[in-house]
Design a protein around this motif. Structure first.
Motif, PDB file in Angstrom:
ATOM      1  N   GLU A  31       0.762  -1.314  -0.058  1.00 10.96           N
ATOM      2  CA  GLU A  31       0.204   0.042   0.131  1.00 10.96           C
ATOM      3  C   GLU A  31       0.808   1.243   0.038  1.00 10.96           C
ATOM      4  O   GLU A  31       1.716   1.418   0.847  1.00 10.96           O
ATOM      5  CB  GLU A  31      -1.014   0.022   1.303  1.00 10.96           C
ATOM      6  CG  GLU A  31      -2.164   0.831   1.036  1.00 10.96           C
ATOM      7  CD  GLU A  31      -1.915   2.167   1.164  1.00 10.96           C
ATOM      8  OE1 GLU A  31      -2.786   2.673   0.130  1.00 10.96           O
ATOM      9  OE2 GLU A  31      -1.296   2.846   1.535  1.00 10.96           O
ATOM     10  N   VAL A  56      -6.122   1.234   5.321  1.00  6.94           N
ATOM     11  CA  VAL A  56      -5.107   0.440   4.817  1.00  6.94           C
ATOM     12  C   VAL A  56      -5.567  -1.041   4.908  1.00  6.94           C
ATOM     13  O   VAL A  56      -5.686  -1.669   3.862  1.00  6.94           O
ATOM     14  CB  VAL A  56      -3.751   0.678   5.248  1.00  6.94           C
ATOM     15  CG1 VAL A  56      -2.668  -0.458   4.842  1.00  6.94           C
ATOM     16  CG2 VAL A  56      -3.261   1.997   5.034  1.00  6.94           C
ATOM     17  N   GLY A  68      -2.096  -4.826   4.986  1.00  7.99           N
ATOM     18  CA  GLY A  68      -1.458  -3.815   3.809  1.00  7.99           C
ATOM     19  C   GLY A  68      -0.070  -3.347   4.402  1.00  7.99           C
ATOM     20  O   GLY A  68      -0.054  -2.907   5.672  1.00  7.99           O
ATOM     21  N   ARG A  70       2.769  -0.575   4.791  1.00  9.43           N
ATOM     22  CA  ARG A  70       2.669   0.762   4.737  1.00  9.43           C
ATOM     23  C   ARG A  70       4.174   1.092   4.807  1.00  9.43           C
ATOM     24  O   ARG A  70       5.244   0.474   5.239  1.00  9.43           O
ATOM     25  CB  ARG A  70       2.160   1.324   5.933  1.00  9.43           C
ATOM     26  CG  ARG A  70       0.889   1.091   6.178  1.00  9.43           C
ATOM     27  CD  ARG A  70       0.251   1.731   7.119  1.00  9.43           C
ATOM     28  NE  ARG A  70      -0.005   3.148   6.680  1.00  9.43           N
ATOM     29  CZ  ARG A  70      -0.244   4.101   7.612  1.00  9.43           C
ATOM     30  NH1 ARG A  70      -0.537   3.759   8.953  1.00  9.43           N
ATOM     31  NH2 ARG A  70      -0.440   5.410   7.365  1.00  9.43           N
TER      32      ARG A  70
END
Length: 183
Positions: A31, A56, A68, A70
């Motif tokens: 993401e 997310v 997800g 980051r």
């Protein structure tokens, strides 16, 4: 739990949510639309301001992924929405440095102390070229990542059964058993 102080009084607030079991196969969405500000005063602190992580996580689940991944404002890997991340590449186990804005997870900290883990600044390409990736958090322990989803492309991984995952899982199993309280 939150302890709130207002003047001479205080309140204890308890938050709860349903425990969601992880799926049999674990996908991780790369993401990039919601970077972590690693220089924020809140970076590295667990607060109740969890909206970005929930967004997310929702995006990841819509894509069939468990979590997800980051990045931070410099494009370096930080953490999952609900987990810390480890990856095996070039004969070494790696995890992002806490300087990337990640939360210092309990399981992450235990593994960093117990195993030879290289902490550093890693790019998306570092994760995409990994042999194995696994996620950690206090609810699920270790989760082997079966695939990465980046820019619509799915990359399969052999994390499940990889030697680094097995070593970490064995250590965690033994550590949890050794520290268990018997009534």
């Amino acid at each position: 739990l939150s302890l709130l102080k207002e003047g001479d009084t205080s309140s204890l607030v308890l938050y709860s949510r349903l425990l969601v079991s992880p799926p049999e196969r674990i996908g991780l969405l790369m993401e990039e639309g919601t970077p972590i500000n690693e220089r924020s005063w809140l970076a590295g602190h667990k607060t109740h301001n969890y909206l970005e992580n929930l967004l997310v996580l929702e995006a990841a689940r819509k894509e069939g992924c468990f979590d997800g991944l980051r990045l931070n404002l410099r494009g370096k890997v930080a953490e999952g929405a609900v987990s810390n991340v480890f990856f095996y590449r070039d004969g070494c186990l790696h995890t992002p440095s806490l300087k990337c804005g990640a939360l210092p997870g309990v399981v992450r900290g235990a593994l960093v102390e117990a195993l030879p883990v290289q902490q550093g600044l890693y790019s998306k390409a570092d994760i995409l070229s990994a042999e194995a990736v696994f996620l950690t958090n206090s609810l699920n322990g270790l989760l082997p990542v079966d695939w990465l989803l980046a820019a619509g492309r799915k990359s399969q991984l052999q994390s499940r059964g990889h030697a680094c995952f097995e070593q970490a899982q064995t250590w965690l199993d033994e550590h949890v058993k050794a520290s268990a309280i018997v009534f």
